[in-house]
Design a protein around this motif. Structure first.
Motif, PDB file in Angstrom:
ATOM      1  N   GLY A  44       1.754  -1.310 -13.261  1.00  0.00           N
ATOM      2  CA  GLY A  44       1.668  -2.665 -13.787  1.00  0.00           C
ATOM      3  C   GLY A  44       0.343  -3.318 -13.467  1.00  0.00           C
ATOM      4  N   PRO A  45       0.106  -4.493 -14.020  1.00  0.00           N
ATOM      5  CA  PRO A  45      -1.174  -5.188 -13.834  1.00  0.00           C
ATOM      6  C   PRO A  45      -1.353  -5.683 -12.408  1.00  0.00           C
ATOM      7  CG  PRO A  45       0.381  -6.585 -15.016  1.00  0.00           C
ATOM      8  CD  PRO A  45       1.025  -5.245 -14.915  1.00  0.00           C
ATOM      9  N   LEU A  46      -2.592  -5.985 -12.057  1.00  0.00           N
ATOM     10  CA  LEU A  46      -2.909  -6.421 -10.701  1.00  0.00           C
ATOM     11  C   LEU A  46      -2.127  -7.652 -10.287  1.00  0.00           C
ATOM     12  CD1 LEU A  46      -6.792  -5.937 -10.674  1.00  0.00           C
ATOM     13  CD2 LEU A  46      -5.099  -4.579  -9.450  1.00  0.00           C
ATOM     14  N   GLU A  47      -1.910  -8.569 -11.224  1.00  0.00           N
ATOM     15  CA  GLU A  47      -1.230  -9.817 -10.855  1.00  0.00           C
ATOM     16  C   GLU A  47       0.222  -9.595 -10.465  1.00  0.00           C
ATOM     17  OE1 GLU A  47      -1.699  -9.804 -15.438  1.00  0.00           O
ATOM     18  OE2 GLU A  47      -2.880  -9.272 -13.660  1.00  0.00           O
ATOM     19  N   ASN A  48       0.777  -8.432 -10.781  1.00  0.00           N
ATOM     20  CA  ASN A  48       2.153  -8.134 -10.391  1.00  0.00           C
ATOM     21  C   ASN A  48       2.259  -7.569  -8.984  1.00  0.00           C
ATOM     22  OD1 ASN A  48       2.823  -8.955 -12.941  1.00  0.00           O
ATOM     23  ND2 ASN A  48       3.624  -6.979 -13.634  1.00  0.00           N
ATOM     24  N   HIS A  49       1.139  -7.144  -8.413  1.00  0.00           N
ATOM     25  CA  HIS A  49       1.177  -6.575  -7.070  1.00  0.00           C
ATOM     26  C   HIS A  49       1.281  -7.682  -6.030  1.00  0.00           C
ATOM     27  CE1 HIS A  49      -1.204  -2.844  -8.656  1.00  0.00           C
ATOM     28  NE2 HIS A  49       0.043  -2.879  -9.077  1.00  0.00           N
ATOM     29  N   HIS A  93      10.596   1.116   0.316  1.00  0.00           N
ATOM     30  CA  HIS A  93      10.930  -0.305   0.293  1.00  0.00           C
ATOM     31  C   HIS A  93       9.735  -1.139  -0.152  1.00  0.00           C
ATOM     32  CE1 HIS A  93      11.800  -4.334   1.942  1.00  0.00           C
ATOM     33  NE2 HIS A  93      13.075  -4.015   1.786  1.00  0.00           N
ATOM     34  N   ALA A  94       8.561  -0.812   0.361  1.00  0.00           N
ATOM     35  CA  ALA A  94       7.368  -1.589   0.031  1.00  0.00           C
ATOM     36  C   ALA A  94       7.066  -1.538  -1.460  1.00  0.00           C
ATOM     37  CB  ALA A  94       6.179  -1.082   0.835  1.00  0.00           C
ATOM     38  N   VAL A  95       7.081  -0.337  -2.019  1.00  0.00           N
ATOM     39  CA  VAL A  95       6.747  -0.189  -3.435  1.00  0.00           C
ATOM     40  C   VAL A  95       7.804  -0.849  -4.311  1.00  0.00           C
ATOM     41  CG1 VAL A  95       6.494   1.499  -5.290  1.00  0.00           C
ATOM     42  CG2 VAL A  95       5.337   1.863  -3.112  1.00  0.00           C
ATOM     43  N   GLN A  96       9.063  -0.704  -3.935  1.00  0.00           N
ATOM     44  CA  GLN A  96      10.130  -1.323  -4.715  1.00  0.00           C
ATOM     45  C   GLN A  96       9.980  -2.840  -4.748  1.00  0.00           C
ATOM     46  OE1 GLN A  96      14.122  -0.584  -3.258  1.00  0.00           O
ATOM     47  NE2 GLN A  96      15.003  -0.840  -5.291  1.00  0.00           N
ATOM     48  N   ALA A  97       9.428  -3.405  -3.672  1.00  0.00           N
ATOM     49  CA  ALA A  97       9.221  -4.851  -3.603  1.00  0.00           C
ATOM     50  C   ALA A  97       7.904  -5.286  -4.251  1.00  0.00           C
ATOM     51  CB  ALA A  97       9.249  -5.306  -2.145  1.00  0.00           C
ATOM     52  N   GLY A  98       7.147  -4.340  -4.795  1.00  0.00           N
ATOM     53  CA  GLY A  98       5.915  -4.683  -5.493  1.00  0.00           C
ATOM     54  C   GLY A  98       4.661  -4.603  -4.660  1.00  0.00           C
ATOM     55  N   HIS A  99       4.762  -4.062  -3.441  1.00  0.00           N
ATOM     56  CA  HIS A  99       3.593  -3.937  -2.574  1.00  0.00           C
ATOM     57  C   HIS A  99       2.917  -2.580  -2.763  1.00  0.00           C
ATOM     58  CE1 HIS A  99       4.677  -7.564  -0.368  1.00  0.00           C
ATOM     59  NE2 HIS A  99       5.897  -7.087  -0.210  1.00  0.00           N
ATOM     60  N   VAL A 100       1.643  -2.518  -2.426  1.00  0.00           N
ATOM     61  CA  VAL A 100       0.935  -1.255  -2.328  1.00  0.00           C
ATOM     62  C   VAL A 100       1.212  -0.686  -0.945  1.00  0.00           C
ATOM     63  CG1 VAL A 100      -1.304  -0.106  -2.379  1.00  0.00           C
ATOM     64  CG2 VAL A 100      -0.866  -2.062  -3.897  1.00  0.00           C
ATOM     65  N   SER A 101       1.788   0.495  -0.902  1.00  0.00           N
ATOM     66  CA  SER A 101       2.167   1.122   0.358  1.00  0.00           C
ATOM     67  C   SER A 101       1.011   1.952   0.899  1.00  0.00           C
ATOM     68  CB  SER A 101       3.395   2.012   0.139  1.00  0.00           C
ATOM     69  OG  SER A 101       3.630   2.834   1.264  1.00  0.00           O
ATOM     70  N   VAL A 102       0.681   1.749   2.172  1.00  0.00           N
ATOM     71  CA  VAL A 102      -0.375   2.506   2.845  1.00  0.00           C
ATOM     72  C   VAL A 102       0.240   3.144   4.084  1.00  0.00           C
ATOM     73  CG1 VAL A 102      -2.659   2.439   3.907  1.00  0.00           C
ATOM     74  CG2 VAL A 102      -2.109   0.873   2.018  1.00  0.00           C
ATOM     75  N   THR A 103       0.384   4.463   4.071  1.00  0.00           N
ATOM     76  CA  THR A 103       1.057   5.176   5.151  1.00  0.00           C
ATOM     77  C   THR A 103       0.085   6.119   5.844  1.00  0.00           C
ATOM     78  OG1 THR A 103       3.091   5.188   3.829  1.00  0.00           O
ATOM     79  CG2 THR A 103       3.033   6.630   5.756  1.00  0.00           C
ATOM     80  N   PRO A 104      -0.175   5.915   7.147  1.00  0.00           N
ATOM     81  CA  PRO A 104      -0.995   6.888   7.884  1.00  0.00           C
ATOM     82  C   PRO A 104      -0.180   8.167   8.104  1.00  0.00           C
ATOM     83  CG  PRO A 104      -0.814   4.771   9.047  1.00  0.00           C
ATOM     84  CD  PRO A 104       0.219   4.775   7.980  1.00  0.00           C
ATOM     85  N   LEU A 105      -0.790   9.304   7.802  1.00  0.00           N
ATOM     86  CA  LEU A 105      -0.145  10.602   8.009  1.00  0.00           C
ATOM     87  C   LEU A 105      -0.915  11.400   9.054  1.00  0.00           C
ATOM     88  CD1 LEU A 105       0.575  11.751   4.326  1.00  0.00           C
ATOM     89  CD2 LEU A 105       2.053  10.426   5.861  1.00  0.00           C
TER      90      LEU A 105
END
Length: 256
Positions: free
Chosen positions: A169-174, A221-233
């Motif tokens: 989706g567009p940036l404004e949706n994040h 959970h983060a992505v479902q809520a519209g966030h960009v998820s950043v996970t350290p591996l």
């Protein structure tokens, strides 16, 4: 900055092109990617045949191998420079939770980290991502650009990489960025037993399982809520909390 860009969807994938556009605004970008789709190849390396890089008309380099192959040969003789960071993606589809075990996108970044370079993996969480064109990937590429502009402020430990999942989706949706842990999926769907047109029995591996652990704080959970998820591996797969349990199980006499 000097970027090495790869993926697992192949050198012609729109997600790769979108990411290359943004990286070109930030520095020098060299693309080394598989000559066709290599999804779910994990960290496989090709050891039974030679790899033949070919430079395409757009300057991208196509390799007849896996995502890990592409990064491995790029850093071990193909390139005449050392990239500042490896970027893998943008993948057509999520790499959430247990997906990272199978993901060629994550594997390309992991190979770069094994070889001593900082690395990130990027995926677009979308329905039917293989049908999308480059425009659908540009918002995700822009989000990654935001992170890379402040990359110098981040000091990751050795053998650590970032796995980034961006909602479609567009940036404004994040709704901004969230630092997350990996969630977990349930078992994959049943393998289908079928017959081909000649009557031979064949098997088709089922789709990934539904989220099993998608609690707050997870990438799901983060992505479902519209966030960009950043996970350290961490590439070290040791389960440190179980070392004592296994040591007790290996009682004296057995252990020695």
């Amino acid at each position: 900055m000097k970027f090495l860009l790869s993926n697992d969807d192949g050198v012609h994938a729109p997600g790769l092109a979108a990411m290359a556009e943004v990286l070109a605004q930030l520095g020098e970008v060299t693309v080394v990617a598989p000559d066709g789709e290599r999804s779910a190849f994990s960290s496989a390396l090709t050891l039974d045949r030679p790899l033949r890089p070919q430079r395409l008309d757009n300057g991208f380099i196509a390799v007849n191998g896996t995502p890990a192959d592409c990064v491995h040969i790029a850093l071990n003789g193909l390139l005449d420079f050392t990239p500042d960071i490896i970027v893998s993606g943008i993948n057509a589809g999520a790499n959430l939770g247990d997906d990272v075990i199978y993901s060629g996108t994550v594997a390309a970044a992991l190979e770069g980290r094994f070889l001593g370079r900082p690395a990130i993996a990027v995926s677009l969480v979308a329905e039917q991502p293989k049908t999308l064109g480059i425009e659908a990937y540009r918002p995700a590429a822009a989000r990654v650009g935001e992170l890379l502009r402040r990359w110098q402020r981040l000091a990751l430990p050795p053998r650590t990489l970032l796995n980034i999942n961006v909602p479609a989706g567009p940036l404004e949706n994040h709704r901004g960025f969230r630092v997350t842990r990996l969630g977990h999926r349930g078992p994959s769907q049943d393998v289908l037993r079928l017959r081909d047109p000649r009557g031979n029995v064949v098997f088709w591996i089922g789709a990934s399982g539904d989220p099993l652990d998608n609690a707050e704080g997870t990438d799901f959970h983060a992505v479902q809520a519209g966030h960009v998820s950043v996970t350290p591996l961490d590439s070290d797969m040791t389960r440190f909390g179980v070392l004592d349990v296994v040591a007790d199980w290996l009682q004296p006499g057995i252990r020695d």
